[in-house]
Design a protein around this motif. Structure first.
Motif, short mmCIF file in Angstrom:
data_model
loop_
_atom_site.label_atom_id
_atom_site.label_comp_id
_atom_site.label_asym_id
_atom_site.label_seq_id
_atom_site.Cartn_x
_atom_site.Cartn_y
_atom_site.Cartn_z
N GLN A 233 -20.64 -15.58 -24.88
CA GLN A 233 -20.85 -16.38 -23.59
C GLN A 233 -21.82 -15.79 -22.90
O GLN A 233 -22.46 -16.31 -21.88
CB GLN A 233 -19.44 -16.11 -23.00
CG GLN A 233 -18.25 -16.68 -23.56
CD GLN A 233 -18.47 -18.33 -23.62
OE1 GLN A 233 -18.92 -18.87 -24.39
NE2 GLN A 233 -17.81 -18.89 -22.54
N GLN B 280 -16.45 -13.00 -28.05
CA GLN B 280 -16.63 -13.65 -26.56
C GLN B 280 -17.95 -13.30 -26.02
O GLN B 280 -18.34 -13.63 -24.91
CB GLN B 280 -15.23 -13.25 -25.78
CG GLN B 280 -15.19 -11.80 -25.58
CD GLN B 280 -14.42 -11.01 -26.80
OE1 GLN B 280 -14.12 -11.63 -27.57
NE2 GLN B 280 -14.24 -9.58 -26.23
N LYS C 253 -11.67 -16.05 -23.97
CA LYS C 253 -13.03 -16.28 -23.60
C LYS C 253 -13.72 -16.99 -24.66
O LYS C 253 -14.80 -17.77 -24.40
CB LYS C 253 -13.44 -14.94 -22.99
CG LYS C 253 -13.35 -14.40 -21.64
CD LYS C 253 -14.08 -13.27 -21.21
CE LYS C 253 -13.71 -13.04 -19.71
NZ LYS C 253 -14.68 -11.84 -19.49
#
Length: 556
Positions: free
Chosen positions: A252, A249, A284
């Motif tokens: 991101q 994640q 996420k």
């Protein structure tokens, strides 16, 4: 560059062994040293035994001073692991993935070493992966995503560590091996800023640390476009079996199109050298995973895994049953439905939170000089100590999609296909839970018998005698299981009842590789053997048993 200029970073470590080639029993895997050097393909019963981990515990420790018992409670987070159906499924996926990835990469095939060094580098430099002379595996990899604290990373690492991390090959079938080092697995975190350069340099550092190369020192000044093919080259040369990137994640946070570039590179690793890649992260990570990497693994035989929080069902109760034994308060609180309900309500089925809440409650009880933990105490500790995650837990407790969406780490949209897959998975979960219970025991008594029996077998007692002795000793001390050294009592009984082998059979056994039977509870070999199971050196095991004294004791 001095050694002090090398940045420090964490990557997971395993064991280093010399190759011991065994028949893999499957024709596809024969005559490939990379596959024949791996451990056997385990059945689910063996996996259960290998994964299960129990903290050291004895009821007499409840009599220790409070300040010492506080430290004993810490063992739970360090040593407790209760196998569940999802762990068996993950182990099977990894087992197939590693082996399938090696099928097309046999170092004894003509020009393998040259292709690994040259072609992987040049093809990725050119961005052209067509025509690469390695069979791309059907199992390209998979993604493991789920709620924070559900045990993704720790479970994955525990399964990976069932395999050696590095295998040293010398000769295979009389031939020199072109690639002496085989790195079976490498697990590392995605850099916090999603940096491709950081990922590549960390990878090269890890390889250097494992096999003594100098990739990092030679290439530390290069840019990401130059480092990516070097990373692929190193993975090919050292026969990497599976690459695991955790905390995905973090992509991101990557700038520009770096996230897409990194995921595309993982696709190229699969296409050029047949290297399976596992990406691990919270929900996420889903937006980043829904592009190139998803397309690459669409035909993967393993399938992605989504670990949601537990339901309040049999598996949740099974997890608490394993946990509940480890209480260092003056009195042990028996697990009942009220405790099961409260632990679920306050943790919302997130195993890491449940384990930490159980520990925090014990610490509170010991600090307040309470005899035992209570449901009210669990409520109070959750209210005081879980303040940072309470909004997320409240969102889960509400069951409202809009509230849950505010917490990306715990949210996942579920399609109707996902729902149907989950129904099928729940049916398989029930079957696997039954297998786990059969292997470890349904209740505390049965689990204790099986654990003592396994200990006796490891000490050299035949299984029939070990089972009978364990059952008799546990039955005799049913009301004081935590207060008696069951291993010692069972070993005494087994040694008195086990038939003495004849001289002929003794000679026959001498010609075989059977275990040596250790005949006394205080036999130093037995102490060292049992210490090895707990990852203690011979010195540490003997010292813990009181056979090695502090030299200061002898100074006047």
């Amino acid at each position: 560059m001095s050694e002090f200029d090398v940045p420090l970073f964490h990557f997971s470590r395993g064991t280093f062994v010399e190759a011991d080639y065994q028949d893999p029993l499957i024709e596809d895997y024969r005559n490939n040293p990379l596959l024949e050097a791996l451990p056997p393909i385990w059945d689910e019963k063996t996996v259960v035994q290998k994964l299960a981990s129990r903290p050291k515990f004895h009821a007499s420790e409840r009599e220790l001073p409070v300040h010492l018992r506080l430290h004993c409670v810490q063992r739970i987070s360090r040593d407790f692991f209760q196998p569940l159906s999802r762990h068996l499924e993950l182990e099977q996926s990894i087992s197939r993935l590693i082996r399938d990835g090696y099928v097309g990469r046999n170092p004894l095939t003509p020009n393998y070493a040259f292709r690994a060094r040259k072609d992987a580098y040049e093809l990725i430099m050119k961005g052209n992966t067509s025509g690469y002379p390695v069979n791309t595996p059907t199992s390209a990899g998979f993604a493991l995503v789920g709620i924070s604290g559900i045990g993704k990373s720790s479970s994955l690492l525990r399964i990976l560590q069932m395999y050696p991390q590095v295998i040293l090959h010398r000769k295979y079938q009389g031939k020199d091996m072109p690639a002496p080092y085989q790195i079976v697995w490498l697990k590392m975190d995605c850099p916090h800023d999603g940096s491709i350069r950081g990922l590549c340099l960390n990878f090269l550092l890890a390889v250097d640390s494992l096999v003594g190369t100098k990739y990092y020192k030679k290439n530390v000044t290069k840019n990401p476009d130059e480092l990516l093919p070097l990373m692929a080259q190193a993975a090919a040369v050292h026969c990497l079996g599976v690459l695991v990137i955790d905390e995905i994640q973090n992509l991101q946070e990557a700038k520009d199109d770096r996230a897409a570039q990194m995921l595309n590179f993982f696709v190229q690793l699969v296409n050029t050298i047949g290297l399976p890649v596992i990406l691990v992260g919270t929900y996420k990570a889903l937006p980043a995973l829904n592009g190139e990497f998803r397309n690459a693994r669409r035909n993967s035989g393993q399938g992605d895994a989504a670990w949601h929080h537990f339901k309040k069902d049999e598996e949740w109760t099974w997890l608490l049953q394993g946990l509940w034994k480890y209480q260092w308060t003056d009195k042990k609180a028996e697990l009942n439905q009220e405790f099961i309900d409260i632990m679920y309500d306050e943790s919302q089925g997130i195993s890491d939170i449940a384990i930490k809440l159980f520990m925090l409650t014990q610490w509170r009880a010991l600090d307040k000089e309470m005899e035992q933990i209570t449901p009210e105490l669990i409520r109070s500790v959750a209210k005081d100590r879980l303040t940072l995650i309470r909004p997320a837990l409240e969102a889960l407790r509400s069951g409202k999609k809009r509230q849950i969406q505010n917490f990306a780490d715990i949210y996942s949209s579920v399609s109707i296909d996902d729902y149907l897959d989950r129904i099928e998975a729940e049916q398989r979960q029930a079957e696997r839970l039954e297998l786990i219970r059969n292997e470890l025991g349904y209740d505390v008594v049965e689990q204790t018998v099986n654990e003592v029996c396994a200990w006796l077998v490891e000490a050299g007692i035949d299984r029939q005698s070990a089972k009978r002795s364990a059952e008799q000793v546990v039955k005799a001390h049913l009301n004081e299981l935590d207060r008696v050294d069951l291993h010692k009592e069972a070993l005494k009984l087994a040694l008195h009842t086990q038939p003495v082998p004849s001289s002929a059979s003794t000679k026959q056994r001498g010609r075989s590789n059977s275990k040596v039977i250790l005949t006394e509870p205080n036999d130093l070999r037995l102490i060292v053997s049992q210490g090895r199971k707990k990852k203690l050196s011979a010195y540490e095991a003997l010292k813990a048993a009181g056979y090695i004294k502090n030299p200061l004791e002898f100074l006047g």
